[in-house]
Design an enzyme around this catalytic site. Structure first.
Site, PDB file in Angstrom:
ATOM      1  N   LYS A  15       0.836  -1.211   0.000  1.00 42.93           N
ATOM      2  CA  LYS A  15       0.000   0.000   0.000  1.00 42.93           C
ATOM      3  C   LYS A  15       0.871   1.261   0.000  1.00 42.93           C
ATOM      4  CE  LYS A  15      -2.012  -1.113   3.896  1.00 42.93           C
ATOM      5  NZ  LYS A  15      -1.265  -2.359   4.206  1.00 42.93           N
ATOM      6  N   ARG A  87      -9.994   1.090   8.883  1.00 43.35           N
ATOM      7  CA  ARG A  87      -9.468  -0.231   9.177  1.00 43.35           C
ATOM      8  C   ARG A  87     -10.402  -1.063  10.028  1.00 43.35           C
ATOM      9  NH1 ARG A  87      -3.687   0.758   8.948  1.00 43.35           N
ATOM     10  NH2 ARG A  87      -2.586  -1.191   9.136  1.00 43.35           N
ATOM     11  N   ARG A 126      11.817  -5.322   4.923  1.00 42.23           N
ATOM     12  CA  ARG A 126      11.545  -3.878   4.773  1.00 42.23           C
ATOM     13  C   ARG A 126      12.475  -3.039   5.645  1.00 42.23           C
ATOM     14  NH1 ARG A 126       5.654  -1.849   5.395  1.00 42.23           N
ATOM     15  NH2 ARG A 126       5.769  -2.960   7.364  1.00 42.23           N
ATOM     16  N   ARG A 159      11.063  -1.260  11.345  1.00 39.52           N
ATOM     17  CA  ARG A 159      10.010  -0.775  12.236  1.00 39.52           C
ATOM     18  C   ARG A 159       9.844  -1.717  13.423  1.00 39.52           C
ATOM     19  NH1 ARG A 159       5.074   0.378   8.137  1.00 39.52           N
ATOM     20  NH2 ARG A 159       3.952  -0.720   9.794  1.00 39.52           N
ATOM     21  N   ARG A 170      -0.724  -8.391  13.526  1.00 40.61           N
ATOM     22  CA  ARG A 170      -1.310  -7.440  12.572  1.00 40.61           C
ATOM     23  C   ARG A 170      -2.113  -8.166  11.494  1.00 40.61           C
ATOM     24  NH1 ARG A 170       4.087  -4.717  11.049  1.00 40.61           N
ATOM     25  NH2 ARG A 170       2.949  -3.819   9.287  1.00 40.61           N
TER      26      ARG A 170
HETATM   27  P1  AP5 Z   1       4.829  -1.582   1.881  1.00 40.41           P
HETATM   28  O1  AP5 Z   1       4.410  -0.764   0.705  1.00 40.41           O
HETATM   29  O2  AP5 Z   1       5.590  -0.917   2.974  1.00 40.41           O
HETATM   30  O3  AP5 Z   1       3.544  -2.370   2.446  1.00 40.41           O
HETATM   31  P2  AP5 Z   1       2.237  -1.840   3.163  1.00 40.41           P
HETATM   32  O4  AP5 Z   1       1.067  -2.509   2.536  1.00 40.41           O
HETATM   33  O5  AP5 Z   1       2.203  -0.340   3.222  1.00 40.41           O
HETATM   34  O6  AP5 Z   1       2.472  -2.505   4.588  1.00 40.41           O
HETATM   35  P3  AP5 Z   1       2.464  -1.933   6.055  1.00 40.41           P
HETATM   36  O7  AP5 Z   1       3.110  -3.008   6.877  1.00 40.41           O
HETATM   37  O8  AP5 Z   1       3.066  -0.559   6.163  1.00 40.41           O
HETATM   38  O9  AP5 Z   1       0.944  -1.836   6.333  1.00 40.41           O
HETATM   39  P4  AP5 Z   1       0.226  -1.799   7.616  1.00 40.41           P
HETATM   40  O10 AP5 Z   1      -1.161  -1.564   7.123  1.00 40.41           O
HETATM   41  O11 AP5 Z   1       0.394  -2.927   8.551  1.00 40.41           O
HETATM   42  O12 AP5 Z   1       0.933  -0.566   8.393  1.00 40.41           O
HETATM   43  P5  AP5 Z   1       0.451   0.901   8.783  1.00 40.41           P
HETATM   44  O13 AP5 Z   1       1.644   1.763   8.772  1.00 40.41           O
HETATM   45  O14 AP5 Z   1      -0.753   1.326   8.024  1.00 40.41           O
HETATM   46  O15 AP5 Z   1       5.641  -2.851   1.337  1.00 40.41           O
HETATM   47  C1  AP5 Z   1       6.218  -3.778   2.251  1.00 40.41           C
HETATM   48  C2  AP5 Z   1       7.640  -4.160   1.751  1.00 40.41           C
HETATM   49  O16 AP5 Z   1       7.508  -4.908   0.538  1.00 40.41           O
HETATM   50  C3  AP5 Z   1       8.518  -2.945   1.414  1.00 40.41           C
HETATM   51  O17 AP5 Z   1       9.838  -3.244   1.796  1.00 40.41           O
HETATM   52  C4  AP5 Z   1       8.412  -2.812  -0.116  1.00 40.41           C
HETATM   53  O18 AP5 Z   1       9.616  -2.290  -0.673  1.00 40.41           O
HETATM   54  C5  AP5 Z   1       8.189  -4.261  -0.541  1.00 40.41           C
HETATM   55  N1  AP5 Z   1       7.308  -4.396  -1.695  1.00 40.41           N
HETATM   56  C6  AP5 Z   1       6.071  -3.846  -1.845  1.00 40.41           C
HETATM   57  N2  AP5 Z   1       5.541  -4.223  -3.019  1.00 40.41           N
HETATM   58  C7  AP5 Z   1       6.464  -5.049  -3.615  1.00 40.41           C
HETATM   59  C8  AP5 Z   1       6.492  -5.766  -4.864  1.00 40.41           C
HETATM   60  N3  AP5 Z   1       5.463  -5.731  -5.737  1.00 40.41           N
HETATM   61  N4  AP5 Z   1       7.585  -6.517  -5.140  1.00 40.41           N
HETATM   62  C9  AP5 Z   1       8.626  -6.592  -4.248  1.00 40.41           C
HETATM   63  N5  AP5 Z   1       8.665  -5.922  -3.075  1.00 40.41           N
HETATM   64  C10 AP5 Z   1       7.580  -5.159  -2.759  1.00 40.41           C
HETATM   65  O19 AP5 Z   1      -0.045   0.659  10.295  1.00 40.41           O
HETATM   66  C11 AP5 Z   1       0.844   0.344  11.324  1.00 40.41           C
HETATM   67  C12 AP5 Z   1       0.092   0.264  12.650  1.00 40.41           C
HETATM   68  O20 AP5 Z   1      -0.489   1.559  12.961  1.00 40.41           O
HETATM   69  C13 AP5 Z   1      -1.100  -0.698  12.688  1.00 40.41           C
HETATM   70  O21 AP5 Z   1      -0.711  -2.028  12.985  1.00 40.41           O
HETATM   71  C14 AP5 Z   1      -1.954  -0.082  13.801  1.00 40.41           C
HETATM   72  O22 AP5 Z   1      -1.449  -0.404  15.078  1.00 40.41           O
HETATM   73  C15 AP5 Z   1      -1.762   1.404  13.574  1.00 40.41           C
HETATM   74  N6  AP5 Z   1      -2.799   1.975  12.680  1.00 40.41           N
HETATM   75  C16 AP5 Z   1      -2.582   2.577  11.478  1.00 40.41           C
HETATM   76  N7  AP5 Z   1      -3.745   2.967  10.941  1.00 40.41           N
HETATM   77  C17 AP5 Z   1      -4.716   2.607  11.820  1.00 40.41           C
HETATM   78  C18 AP5 Z   1      -6.127   2.709  11.815  1.00 40.41           C
HETATM   79  N8  AP5 Z   1      -6.801   3.278  10.782  1.00 40.41           N
HETATM   80  N9  AP5 Z   1      -6.808   2.209  12.883  1.00 40.41           N
HETATM   81  C19 AP5 Z   1      -6.163   1.649  13.923  1.00 40.41           C
HETATM   82  N10 AP5 Z   1      -4.825   1.499  13.986  1.00 40.41           N
HETATM   83  C20 AP5 Z   1      -4.110   1.987  12.939  1.00 40.41           C
END
Ligand code: AP5
Length: 215
Positions: A15, A87, A126, A159, A170
């Protein structure tokens, strides 16, 4: 052109990687609640203090904290790409109410997914820049110099919520609390574009551009 869009999917689906590019191409801000919460923790704000333990454990932060953060952030924006929000179904209902109050509609939802083993492997590799937040990957997209961001020269770090026990939590939170959000917007007839992100980043991005009509 699409102006209000959600990007949705499990941790590691890509994402953040694709949302930054897409928001730039659409000319709208990329608003990522995960980044905002990590920023609040780094700046030691009261919100960061409340959110930190949940994030470390891999649990969702309580709805009321995230909804008020998001409401304030989008209040003056005429368009956006939301990454990581909503979410839960209560968050989705809160967003639907905000949109109704402003008399605007959601243009669509990009739903990304990939097999669980690939998600775990991507997250294990990552590395995120402490300076500009650019995302790299030791296995799939390594920086030229290990531990150093190609874009700004900043330090790359793992992270805290990317430790395996937190990632498994997660993923469980995603399956039980987040995946029902898709059905919520499907019922409201919001266009949903599904993208399986197993191919390399450029291929996946081409698919995304075609889905949202900017190729
Ligand atoms: P990346 O693009 O970083 O993946 P992502 O989908 O953004 O994954 P996240 O782990 O950041 O998502 P998340 O939803 O758990 O975290 P968030 O920060 O929102 O890609 C991952 C890796 O793969 C990278 O190294 C990239 O280079 C590689 N990659 C990607 N695509 C690729 C491809 N096609 N080929 C090869 N490599 C590839 O949330 C974190 C925490 O915050 C949550 O757990 C929660 O505690 C809190 N939080 C955030 N939002 C909320 C909410 N709305 N409500 C409640 N809690 C929340």
């Amino acid at each position: 052109m699409v102006r209000r869009l959600l990007i949705f999917g499990p941790p590691g689906a890509g994402k953040g990687t694709h949302a930054k590019r897409l928001a730039h191409d659409l000319g709208v801000p990329h608003i990522a609640t995960g980044e905002m919460l990590r920023g609040a923790i780094a700046s030691k704000t009261p919100l960061g203090a409340k959110a930190e333990a949940y994030i470390r454990r891999g649990e969702l932060v309580p709805d009321e904290l995230v909804v008020s953060l998001l409401r304030a952030r989008i209040a003056d924006e005429s368009g956006w790409l939301l990454d990581g929000f909503p979410r839960t179904v209560p968050q989705a209902k809160a967003l639907a109410t905000m949109l109704d109050e402003s008399d605007v509609k959601l243009d669509g939802m990009l739903s990304m997914d990939a097999p669980e083993e690939l998600l775990l492997n991507r997250i294990a590799g990552r590395r995120t820049c402490d300076g500009c937040q650019a995302v790299w990957n030791e296995f799939y997209r390594p920086p030229a110099k290990t531990g150093v961001c190609d874009d700004c020269g900043g330090n790359l770090s793992h992270r805290p919520d990317d430790e395996e026990h937190a990632v498994r939590r997660r993923l469980a939170e995603y399956r039980t609390k987040t995946s029902p959000v898709l059905a919520f917007f499907a019922e409201k007839r919001v266009p949903i574009w599904t993208v399986i992100s197993t191919n390399d980043v450029d291929d996946v991005y081409d698919h995304i551009k075609k889905s949202v009509g900017i190729s």
